[in-house]
Write an enzyme that holds these catalytic residues in place. Structure first.
Site, PDB file in Angstrom:
ATOM      1  N   SER A 437       0.828  -1.204   0.000  1.00  0.00           N
ATOM      2  CA  SER A 437       0.000   0.000   0.000  1.00  0.00           C
ATOM      3  C   SER A 437       0.866   1.259   0.000  1.00  0.00           C
ATOM      4  CB  SER A 437      -0.893  -0.006   1.239  1.00  0.00           C
ATOM      5  OG  SER A 437      -1.971   0.886   1.106  1.00  0.00           O
ATOM      6  N   PRO A 438       0.375   2.352  -0.584  1.00  0.00           N
ATOM      7  CA  PRO A 438       1.125   3.616  -0.537  1.00  0.00           C
ATOM      8  C   PRO A 438       1.392   4.049   0.900  1.00  0.00           C
ATOM      9  CG  PRO A 438      -0.674   3.767  -2.118  1.00  0.00           C
ATOM     10  CD  PRO A 438      -0.864   2.483  -1.373  1.00  0.00           C
ATOM     11  N   GLN A 516       1.112   6.658  -7.297  1.00  0.00           N
ATOM     12  CA  GLN A 516      -0.129   7.288  -6.854  1.00  0.00           C
ATOM     13  C   GLN A 516       0.035   8.802  -6.967  1.00  0.00           C
ATOM     14  OE1 GLN A 516      -1.325   7.826  -2.606  1.00  0.00           O
ATOM     15  NE2 GLN A 516      -2.933   6.330  -3.068  1.00  0.00           N
ATOM     16  N   TYR A 598      -7.772  14.848   0.672  1.00  0.00           N
ATOM     17  CA  TYR A 598      -6.905  15.650  -0.189  1.00  0.00           C
ATOM     18  C   TYR A 598      -7.753  16.317  -1.271  1.00  0.00           C
ATOM     19  CZ  TYR A 598      -3.275  13.232   2.397  1.00  0.00           C
ATOM     20  OH  TYR A 598      -2.492  12.749   3.409  1.00  0.00           O
ATOM     21  N   ARG A 646      -8.261   5.673  -5.853  1.00  0.00           N
ATOM     22  CA  ARG A 646      -8.491   5.435  -4.421  1.00  0.00           C
ATOM     23  C   ARG A 646      -9.561   6.403  -3.939  1.00  0.00           C
ATOM     24  NH1 ARG A 646      -4.578   4.316   0.765  1.00  0.00           N
ATOM     25  NH2 ARG A 646      -4.475   2.324  -0.325  1.00  0.00           N
ATOM     26  N   ARG A 740       1.446  -1.510   7.085  1.00  0.00           N
ATOM     27  CA  ARG A 740       2.270  -1.772   8.267  1.00  0.00           C
ATOM     28  C   ARG A 740       2.947  -3.138   8.239  1.00  0.00           C
ATOM     29  NH1 ARG A 740      -1.751   1.641  10.129  1.00  0.00           N
ATOM     30  NH2 ARG A 740      -1.019   3.429  11.370  1.00  0.00           N
TER      31      ARG A 740
END
Length: 783
Positions: A437-438, A516, A598, A646, A740
């Protein structure tokens, strides 16, 4: 020598129990057993023979706790229990069976009789048909007050300022009924009616003596599908509120509702009747309390917490509460506040875990209509794993034949776990279903990725994931989150990214590298994460732009400038210029970041978009600008390389994006050419209230996939390879993104393959690392 007088004898405790359900009775019995000198009184408003509902389910774990706490009760219950291993799931006329589940049940009335007898034997005072005095009044004359007065607890309501309860009413109506025969398995059935979907949950709780006229081997007692025998079964009928009303159940009395349910599920019941017992249609309520005790008054069972019946935990939790409460009171009889605090400290984590599982199960049934078009075995696997407590690995141990059939239907090559099954995304074939994942690193200088990015992304690529994503790469200096963010607004940055893509493609062939692209919007010009997340820079802040002039945190973050027509065009062109550079840099996939508050996410959410022009208002208006940016990027991004989006599928805040909105947002992007939707949640407003837990965001991905058939990437506290296999096999996701776990272990995917004994094309070890493809020995294994 000074002779000390003997310590005064401790006065036995006086204990009042409000409520004579299983939890209250068992707590009373154990508290009396712990010290026979105690005076224990139970107040129960109903008669001893009154009971509501029919069978109750007890797990092996709960029965073990009962045996340890009071073997006499365990012995009495063991004689009454009905055991079964199978779950029968009927999907559009097709019966599927999974075995190895190990349930046990008995009649609620019989359970109460056992507990009444045990309380009487021990000397507990049972006061039936007696309304208990208020808890505050009892507390004045008793050392301990146990409030086991159920989901509608008057004790909890009277002291709501202390317990601080939260009660949530859910979207389905259900009714508890019974059938005068015993199924030989748990049965889940579905009726797709003209009014909508209705579902049946049924299980046996009593067997009659053998040799009756309706012997199990008699032909009339062996209908097709689930076999029945003399005895009794609980039958719960459930449906969405709007279906319940459309079908007219809101206008039927108890007898009419019972007969109507039997008619609707006549095939499952083999034409047999149902009976009721003061049965009423109910909307389930989840009860959560901030505190469980007030002075020496303590909540127990449904008064303290509820868990949806679909995971069978109401009586289980109440009985386990009783065991824990009695143990702590016995251990600290002279410090009851400390004992009650210890009781809550022990039980709360267990209850919260159960409530999370119950919430996942409850929501699954609320959205059942959207699940029905799945292939039969996938539907059954999805149902069995809905609460996330049963997993692929667990079910493979319970029922290897069923799990193998689900894997074959999914398309797993022989000997290949689901996560290592290839997946085609647009023109790109991924060798496995794992995505790194980013993860924002905040270590770039002037937007240029450096050695840290090369090592970080290169290590994860060597670690076996099918797709490795960059952090959010910003399209302009103004679009950065922090001064340490990477970018693609200059050719120098593009050259630095080319170095990284070149390394990945040369040294980890078969690994795809995705970029991304995003713009920070109102969440920009902040400090590095470890210096104060979302806090403005102490100096050198740059102006922000957003959909509307709303600061992320009023009084903390600066107020952004609302983009005008010229600004909208300029930002769109920044995205397309960055996309061209990303294509030249050699990225295999591009993801447009429209989540987490964002810039583009800020247009989508009604909480952050207050515009009155064509780019605001209803969802179509709020979608307009993100879709314009998507179209512009898609036009310059190579056609043979996939493009994903996303989204935040919920804002976790009142008035924000809903799950229904998320489906429509995903539908719009898919219609414009998105190859997959990366389904995240939240981070849009600072006062969000997310429901954290393992795989907590995946239901949103599941819903979008089920509604649209578009590939989805699931994210959010997916932490184990078992989770990944479970989500994929259940059809909740096509790809799983983990962050993580890949920080903890860059070779997480390769290690997942090794731990599952998989060696194949889905997880090839780099040649220099092959010697480490087996777990190192850790010491003697001979005991």
């Amino acid at each position: 020598m000074t002779v000390r007088p003997p310590a005064p004898a401790r006065r036995p405790l006086r204990i009042a129990v409000i409520g004579g359900g299983p939890g209250g009775l068992y707590a009373a019995a154990l508290l009396k057993r712990g010290d026979p000198a105690r005076e224990v009184t139970v107040w129960e408003r109903n008669a001893p023979t009154d009971t509501f509902g029919f069978g109750v389910v007890l797990s092996d774990e709960t029965l073990g706790g009962i045996e340890d706490a009071d073997p006499a009760v365990h012995t009495a219950l063991r004689r009454e229990l009905v055991h079964w291993d199978d779950v029968h799931i009927v999907h559009r006329g097709r019966l599927l069976t999974s075995t190895g589940h190990g349930f046990a049940a008995l009649g609620r009335r019989r359970l109460l009789e056992v507990l009444h007898a045990r309380c009487t034997e021990l000397g507990v005072r049972l006061r039936f048909r007696a309304e208990a005095p208020p808890a505050a009044e009892l507390a004045a004359t008793h050392d301990l007050v146990v409030a086991a007065d159920g989901v509608h607890s008057r004790t909890r309501e009277a002291h709501a300022d202390v317990f601080r309860p939260t009660l949530t009413t859910h979207r389905c109506r259900y009714i508890w009924l019974a059938a005068d025969f015993a199924l030989d398995a748990f049965r889940f059935d579905i009726a797709e009616t003209e009014y909508g979907v209705m579902q049946l949950h049924a299980y046996p709780y009593a067997h009659a003596a053998a040799g009756s006229a309706a012997d199990p081997d008699h032909p009339t007692s062996r209908p097709a599908g689930t076999r029945v025998r003399p005895g009794s079964s609980t039958v719960i009928v459930e449906m969405r509120e709007e279906v319940w009303r459309a079908a007219g159940f809101d206008e039927l009395d108890e007898a009419e509702s019972t007969a109507r349910c039997a008619k609707i599920f006549a095939e499952a019941l083999q034409g047999r009747a149902l009976r009721s017992n003061k049965s009423a249609w109910t909307a389930f309520r989840t009860v959560v309390n901030a505190r469980w005790s007030h002075g020496t008054t303590v909540l127990l069972g449904d008064a303290a917490h509820t868990a949806h019946f679909s995971i069978g935990s109401g009586t289980k939790l109440a009985v386990e509460d009783a065991v824990a409460l009695a143990a702590h009171v016995d251990a600290r009889p002279d410090d009851l506040p400390g004992a009650l605090a210890a009781y809550e400290a022990e039980r709360r984590p267990v209850v919260e875990s159960t409530q999370r599982a119950a919430a996942a199960s409850l929501r699954w049934f609320e959205e059942l209509a959207g699940q029905l078009d799945r292939p039969p075995r996938q539907f059954a696997f999805n149902l069995l794993t809905r609460s996330r407590r049963v997993t692929h690995d667990n079910l493979r141990l319970r029922d290897p034949a069923f799990t193998a059939a689900v894997e074959a239907e999914f398309g797993c090559p022989p000997g290949t776990p689901p996560m290592f099954t290839p997946f085609r995304l647009g023109g790109l074939t991924l060798r496995n279903r794992v995505v790194v994942s980013p993860m924002d690193l905040y270590v770039a200088e002037d937007g240029v990725p450096g050695d840290f990015h090369l090592v970080h992304l290169g290590a994860r690529a060597l670690g076996g994931a099918g797709l490795v994503m960059t952090e959010m790469v910003c399209v302009s200096p103004q679009g950065r989150i922090t001064p340490g963010c990477t970018g693609l607004w200059t050719d120098e940055q593009a050259e630095a990214w080319t170095r990284i893509t070149g390394f990945v493609h040369a040294q980890a062939p078969g690994t795809a590298l995705g970029v991304q692209l995003g713009h920070s919007g109102r969440k920009g010009s902040t400090r590095l994460m470890w210096e104060g997340i979302d806090q403005p820079l102490p100096a050198g802040n740059w102006p922000l732009v957003a959909a509307s002039p709303l600061p992320y945190r009023p009084g903390v973050n600066q107020t952004p400038h609302a983009l005008d027509r010229a600004g909208l065009t300029a930002v769109r062109e920044e995205f397309t210029a960055a996309a061209r550079r990303a294509a030249r840099a050699g990225f295999d996939l591009l993801e447009l970041h429209c989540a987490h508050g964002y810039l583009l996410s800020g247009f989508l959410s009604p909480l952050t978009n207050h515009r009155t022009d064509a780019y605001g208002g209803d969802l179509a208006g709020r979608l307009r600008y993100p879709l314009e940016v998507f179209d512009a990027v898609r036009e310059v991004w190579p056609a043979d390389r996939p493009m994903t989006v996303r989204v935040s599928a919920t804002d976790w805040a009142e008035g924000g994006t809903t799950a229904d909105d998320a489906v429509e947002i995903a539908r719009a992007f898919a219609a414009h050419g998105a190859d997959a939707i990366d389904v995240s949640t939240g981070q849009v407003v600072p006062d969000e209230r997310p429901e954290f837990g393992r795989s907590y965001q995946t239901p949103y991905a599941d819903r979008i996939r089920a509604a649209l058939g578009v590939p989805v990437i699931a994210v959010g506290a997916i932490s184990s390879w078992d989770d990944v296999n479970s989500l994929l096999l259940a059809g909740r996701a096509d790809l799983c993104a983990l962050a993580r776990p890949h920080l903890y272990d860059p070779h997480w995917t390769l290690h997942a393959a090794a731990e599952q004994g998989y060696e194949g094309p889905g997880a090839p070890w780099p040649a220099p690392y092959r010697a480490g493809s087996r777990r190192p020995p850790t010491g003697r294994k001979d005991g």
